[in-house]
Design an enzyme around this catalytic site. Structure first.
Site, PDB file in Angstrom:
ATOM      1  N   ASP A  13       0.756  -1.045   0.022  1.00  0.00           N
ATOM      2  CA  ASP A  13      -0.046   0.090   0.083  1.00  0.00           C
ATOM      3  C   ASP A  13       0.797   1.279   0.119  1.00  0.00           C
ATOM      4  O   ASP A  13       1.909   1.100   0.248  1.00  0.00           O
ATOM      5  CB  ASP A  13      -0.878  -0.035   1.304  1.00  0.00           C
ATOM      6  CG  ASP A  13       0.164  -0.194   2.447  1.00  0.00           C
ATOM      7  OD1 ASP A  13       0.568   0.978   3.045  1.00  0.00           O
ATOM      8  OD2 ASP A  13       0.563  -1.185   3.054  1.00  0.00           O
ATOM      9  N   ASP A  61       0.461   3.560   2.306  1.00  0.00           N
ATOM     10  CA  ASP A  61       0.285   4.296   3.553  1.00  0.00           C
ATOM     11  C   ASP A  61      -0.891   5.158   3.128  1.00  0.00           C
ATOM     12  O   ASP A  61      -1.962   5.049   2.768  1.00  0.00           O
ATOM     13  CB  ASP A  61       1.434   4.797   4.113  1.00  0.00           C
ATOM     14  CG  ASP A  61       1.127   5.065   5.740  1.00  0.00           C
ATOM     15  OD1 ASP A  61       0.642   4.107   6.386  1.00  0.00           O
ATOM     16  OD2 ASP A  61       1.707   6.236   6.151  1.00  0.00           O
TER      17      ASP A  61
HETATM   18  N1  ADE Z   1       2.500  -2.937   6.934  1.00  0.00           N
HETATM   19  C1  ADE Z   1       1.793  -2.917   5.734  1.00  0.00           C
HETATM   20  N2  ADE Z   1       1.568  -1.873   5.534  1.00  0.00           N
HETATM   21  C2  ADE Z   1       1.512  -0.727   6.279  1.00  0.00           C
HETATM   22  C3  ADE Z   1       1.555   0.609   6.828  1.00  0.00           C
HETATM   23  N3  ADE Z   1       1.066   1.294   5.868  1.00  0.00           N
HETATM   24  N4  ADE Z   1       1.913   0.886   7.883  1.00  0.00           N
HETATM   25  C4  ADE Z   1       2.422   0.215   8.885  1.00  0.00           C
HETATM   26  N5  ADE Z   1       2.622  -1.110   8.511  1.00  0.00           N
HETATM   27  C5  ADE Z   1       2.367  -1.547   7.528  1.00  0.00           C
END
Ligand code: ADE
Length: 289
Positions: free
Chosen positions: A225, A227
């Site tokens: 992703d 974030d």
């Molecule tokens: N693990 C996978 N995506 C994450 C994110 N955006 N923030 C923290 N841990 C994660």
């Protein structure tokens, strides 16, 4: 039934994260319930037999599922001390750790792999984070939180899979946050301003404890992703997004780990796998007088 004991030392371990709760393409030689002074590890440890590509002899690999067999442990509940102590007890000197991460950079796209070389600790100090306390004072070097020579081997293996749908970023600054809640948008922007590449909740204290135990450690990250820093430009991270990308790319993740295990089982890497270069680290790190 699968044996519950294993007599030979095991030198290499894989710690699987979200999406890699098992490594099912190897022969299961034993399932071990190890107990340690720090309690039981996150999961039973599977001993897998991996055929060496050069000698054909099986190399034993210890596999541990960080979040438990059924993904029942939140990041702050992972039994890090027990995990590292149990692996060390079995003879492990090299750990390949796997983790799903959020991307903090446009060019690190979901499903890309990153072999990070630095970490910023944004955990909150609530996780048990050292073996050195209660009368045993120790300060181990952590300038390079990963094992650079192990990282070289891991990068080479990752690049050998490029063109087969694997994209690899050779370096990266990993932000390890506490969680379990994801970051605020302001935090996400702050981490980007620090030069952060990727973010997770699992690298620490795992990497610190491995260093204290004189175990060579490298994490392989897979982006799932962006974030939440993109704001209007994209959807904020959620668990379904993380799981969907992990699932869709789990075959590549397994192939990557498999290629690393192939390489590490070669005789030429014996000294590396035994982490001879880390031996005696602790000798200059404890002060008991
Ligand atoms: N693990 C996978 N995506 C994450 C994110 N955006 N923030 C923290 N841990 C994660």
């Amino acid at each position: 039934g699968v044996p519950s004991t294993y007599d030979a030392p095991v030198r290499i371990a894989v710690i699987g994260g979200t999406g890699i709760q098992a490594l099912d393409n190897f022969t299961l030689a034993a399932t071990l319930d190890v107990d340690t002074p720090w309690g039981a590890p996150s999961s039973p440890i599977s001993i897998l037999h991996h055929p060496s590509p050069t000698t054909g002899k099986p190399t034993p690999i210890a596999f541990l599922s960080r979040h438990g067999v059924h993904h029942e442990l939140a990041p702050h509940e992972v039994k890090n001390q027990a995990n590292i102590a149990a692996l060390r007890h079995l003879g492990v000197r090299t750990i390949i750790a796997f983790s799903a991460v959020g991307s903090l950079q446009e060019e690190i796209r979901p499903r890309d792999f990153v072999v990070p070389d630095q970490i910023i600790d944004r955990t909150k100090g609530i996780r048990p984070f050292t073996f050195f306390e209660g009368g045993m004072v120790g300060h181990v070097g952590f300038g390079d939180p990963f094992d650079n020579s192990l990282a070289k081997i891991v990068r080479k293996c990752g690049h050998s899979l490029e063109g087969d749908g694997v994209s690899l970023h050779d370096k990266g600054l990993l932000i390890c946050m506490e969680g379990p809640q994801f970051s605020t948008r302001a935090e996400s922007h702050l981490y980007r301003s620090w030069g952060g590449s990727v973010i997770n909740m699992s690298a620490l204290p795992e990497a610190k404890l491995a260093r204290e135990a004189e175990i060579g450690y490298q994490m392989i990250c897979m982006a799932t992703d962006y974030d939440c820093w993109r704001g209007e430009g994209g959807e904020d991270v959620n668990v379904a997004m993380v799981m969907a990308h992990m699932k869709a790319n789990s075959e590549n993740a397994r192939r990557f780990v498999g290629a690393v295990l192939d390489e590490l089982s070669k005789e030429e890497h014996e000294q590396q796998v035994l982490a001879k270069h880390l031996e005696g680290q602790m000798k200059f790190s404890t002060s008991t007088y």
